[in-house]
Motif scaffolding. Sequence first.
Motif, PDB file in Angstrom:
ATOM      1  N   ILE A 314       0.860  -1.186   0.000  1.00  0.00           N
ATOM      2  CA  ILE A 314       0.000   0.000   0.000  1.00  0.00           C
ATOM      3  C   ILE A 314       0.892   1.229   0.000  1.00  0.00           C
ATOM      4  N   ALA A 315       0.873   1.970  -1.087  1.00  0.00           N
ATOM      5  CA  ALA A 315       1.710   3.163  -1.184  1.00  0.00           C
ATOM      6  C   ALA A 315       1.194   4.275  -0.288  1.00  0.00           C
ATOM      7  N   ALA A 316      -0.129   4.424  -0.234  1.00  0.00           N
ATOM      8  CA  ALA A 316      -0.756   5.467   0.589  1.00  0.00           C
ATOM      9  C   ALA A 316      -2.251   5.180   0.620  1.00  0.00           C
ATOM     10  N   GLU A 317      -2.911   5.681   1.666  1.00  0.00           N
ATOM     11  CA  GLU A 317      -4.365   5.586   1.779  1.00  0.00           C
ATOM     12  C   GLU A 317      -4.922   6.991   1.947  1.00  0.00           C
ATOM     13  N   LEU A 318      -5.875   7.355   1.101  1.00  0.00           N
ATOM     14  CA  LEU A 318      -6.492   8.669   1.137  1.00  0.00           C
ATOM     15  C   LEU A 318      -8.006   8.520   1.035  1.00  0.00           C
ATOM     16  N   PRO A 319      -8.751   9.521   1.511  1.00  0.00           N
ATOM     17  CA  PRO A 319     -10.208   9.460   1.371  1.00  0.00           C
ATOM     18  C   PRO A 319     -10.627   9.623  -0.084  1.00  0.00           C
ATOM     19  N   LEU A 320     -11.810   9.123  -0.412  1.00  0.00           N
ATOM     20  CA  LEU A 320     -12.330   9.216  -1.771  1.00  0.00           C
ATOM     21  C   LEU A 320     -12.348  10.658  -2.270  1.00  0.00           C
ATOM     22  N   THR A 321     -12.686  11.579  -1.392  1.00  0.00           N
ATOM     23  CA  THR A 321     -12.726  12.990  -1.786  1.00  0.00           C
ATOM     24  C   THR A 321     -11.335  13.552  -2.069  1.00  0.00           C
ATOM     25  N   GLU A 325      -5.463  14.263  -5.191  1.00  0.00           N
ATOM     26  CA  GLU A 325      -4.150  14.070  -4.567  1.00  0.00           C
ATOM     27  C   GLU A 325      -3.651  12.646  -4.800  1.00  0.00           C
ATOM     28  N   ALA A 326      -4.560  11.680  -4.711  1.00  0.00           N
ATOM     29  CA  ALA A 326      -4.191  10.292  -4.934  1.00  0.00           C
ATOM     30  C   ALA A 326      -3.684  10.072  -6.356  1.00  0.00           C
ATOM     31  N   MET A 327      -4.355  10.694  -7.331  1.00  0.00           N
ATOM     32  CA  MET A 327      -3.944  10.573  -8.721  1.00  0.00           C
ATOM     33  C   MET A 327      -2.558  11.179  -8.923  1.00  0.00           C
ATOM     34  N   ARG A 328      -2.344  12.351  -8.363  1.00  0.00           N
ATOM     35  CA  ARG A 328      -1.035  12.997  -8.463  1.00  0.00           C
ATOM     36  C   ARG A 328       0.054  12.096  -7.902  1.00  0.00           C
ATOM     37  N   LEU A 329      -0.213  11.511  -6.736  1.00  0.00           N
ATOM     38  CA  LEU A 329       0.777  10.663  -6.080  1.00  0.00           C
ATOM     39  C   LEU A 329       1.061   9.421  -6.910  1.00  0.00           C
ATOM     40  N   ALA A 330       0.006   8.791  -7.424  1.00  0.00           N
ATOM     41  CA  ALA A 330       0.190   7.580  -8.223  1.00  0.00           C
ATOM     42  C   ALA A 330       0.983   7.867  -9.496  1.00  0.00           C
ATOM     43  N   GLU A 331       0.804   9.054 -10.069  1.00  0.00           N
ATOM     44  CA  GLU A 331       1.481   9.404 -11.313  1.00  0.00           C
ATOM     45  C   GLU A 331       2.896   9.937 -11.099  1.00  0.00           C
ATOM     46  N   SER A 332       3.260  10.175  -9.841  1.00  0.00           N
ATOM     47  CA  SER A 332       4.551  10.811  -9.555  1.00  0.00           C
ATOM     48  C   SER A 332       5.740   9.895  -9.801  1.00  0.00           C
ATOM     49  N   GLY A 333       5.506   8.591  -9.767  1.00  0.00           N
ATOM     50  CA  GLY A 333       6.613   7.648  -9.926  1.00  0.00           C
ATOM     51  C   GLY A 333       7.504   7.542  -8.713  1.00  0.00           C
ATOM     52  N   THR A 334       7.091   8.117  -7.613  1.00  0.00           N
ATOM     53  CA  THR A 334       7.923   8.131  -6.404  1.00  0.00           C
ATOM     54  C   THR A 334       7.516   7.082  -5.378  1.00  0.00           C
ATOM     55  N   VAL A 335       6.399   6.373  -5.625  1.00  0.00           N
ATOM     56  CA  VAL A 335       5.915   5.426  -4.619  1.00  0.00           C
ATOM     57  C   VAL A 335       5.923   4.009  -5.184  1.00  0.00           C
ATOM     58  N   ALA A 336       6.008   3.050  -4.275  1.00  0.00           N
ATOM     59  CA  ALA A 336       5.942   1.643  -4.642  1.00  0.00           C
ATOM     60  C   ALA A 336       4.638   1.059  -4.120  1.00  0.00           C
ATOM     61  N   GLY A 337       3.978   0.263  -4.940  1.00  0.00           N
ATOM     62  CA  GLY A 337       2.698  -0.295  -4.519  1.00  0.00           C
ATOM     63  C   GLY A 337       1.534   0.498  -5.068  1.00  0.00           C
ATOM     64  N   LYS A 338       0.382   0.340  -4.410  1.00  0.00           N
ATOM     65  CA  LYS A 338      -0.856   0.941  -4.917  1.00  0.00           C
ATOM     66  C   LYS A 338      -1.363   2.032  -3.995  1.00  0.00           C
ATOM     67  N   VAL A 339      -1.816   3.105  -4.605  1.00  0.00           N
ATOM     68  CA  VAL A 339      -2.477   4.190  -3.861  1.00  0.00           C
ATOM     69  C   VAL A 339      -3.945   3.800  -3.710  1.00  0.00           C
ATOM     70  N   VAL A 340      -4.397   3.738  -2.455  1.00  0.00           N
ATOM     71  CA  VAL A 340      -5.735   3.245  -2.134  1.00  0.00           C
ATOM     72  C   VAL A 340      -6.618   4.382  -1.673  1.00  0.00           C
ATOM     73  N   LEU A 341      -7.870   4.373  -2.118  1.00  0.00           N
ATOM     74  CA  LEU A 341      -8.881   5.333  -1.679  1.00  0.00           C
ATOM     75  C   LEU A 341      -9.884   4.608  -0.794  1.00  0.00           C
ATOM     76  N   HIS A 342     -10.347   5.284   0.243  1.00  0.00           N
ATOM     77  CA  HIS A 342     -11.375   4.703   1.107  1.00  0.00           C
ATOM     78  C   HIS A 342     -12.536   5.677   1.255  1.00  0.00           C
ATOM     79  N   ALA A 343     -13.715   5.145   1.600  1.00  0.00           N
ATOM     80  CA  ALA A 343     -14.910   5.968   1.715  1.00  0.00           C
ATOM     81  C   ALA A 343     -14.832   6.883   2.941  1.00  0.00           C
TER      82      ALA A 343
END
Length: 343
Positions: A314-321, A325-343
């Motif tokens: 899990i690269a990071a967990e952020l709220p759905l709203t 920010e989650a998209m920016r982080l996933a596209e940055s190429g700086t993290v390993a794993g998956k950026v997860v959104l939660h309700a």
Amino acid sequence: MNAAEMIEVVLPGKVEPEGLQVRRGAVPSAGPGEVVIRMEATGVSFAEQQMRRGRYYDQPPFPFVPGYDLVGTVSEAGDGVDPALVGSRVAVLLKVGGWASHVVVDAADVVPVPEGISAAEAETVVINGITAWQMLHRKARVRAGQTVLVHGANGGVGSVLVQLAQAAGAKVIGTASVRHHAALRERGVSPIDYRGEDVPARVRELAPRGVNAVFDHVGGRGIIDSWRLLAPGGTLVSYGSASTRDDEGSKQWPVLKLLGRVWLWNALPNRRRAYFFNVWAGQALNRSRFRARLRTDLTEVFEALGCGDITAHIAAELPLTGAAEAMRLAESGTVAGKVVLHA
């Protein structure tokens, strides 16, 4: 959030991440054969990154709710559905629609998530895990003692591929940026810097006779090197065209070129095989068979996660709203794993 309110994130067109829109409305109801899933975890995959640019080869017209997969709890079952499903945690593959607090799906499409696996952990291996499992075991049929090359070994699919290949007894060579090499070495992977090294030359040093399988999500001209690095009897599995993510023009053309190369290579008199992997292949021809295979393979992935053959990255967990920010982080190429959104 109000219990009777649904939140969803809308992709209105080709926009920067900040252009994603949050929409609120009434929670949907389940129709016959359907269930409502209260989302607990969804994520940002490469597909959403391409969709944001209008580059995913079969995305729906704008506007739409992205979200390739999700994990959540069944909150309502429609007519004809076993009421015992209500309250159970399930996973579902969607392609679009997962970035929402509540989602309606066919009950036949849900896969149970075993006890002891959190929603976020399970989310990291839904589309990533099913893709890795089917490419490794259904296409390349990797066996113990073989050597495989995984491009993007630190990524969402790549990290699962690495672990599943090792669980099958294979040696793994992986391309990644230098910042991820230490972590890959700790996992027993031979890392190659795809930016600073001559990848084909380095692979030949590590596997002089060639590799038994290459898993390539990059596409472009580099796919030719992937083919040439195969040992006799080896298999190339292409599953994307990341190198053309920011290109202009037809979004179908990169995939059509890959399909053309695959057809040509397979027509040649040689002992190697090439595939273009599409997780949805066969769905239109035989939906019941597609569902059964998906359920079987994703259950295998969850079992591998439960027993420790693979781990959730899990690269990071952020709220759905916080999808922008989650998209920016996933596209940055700086993290390993998956950026997860939660309700």
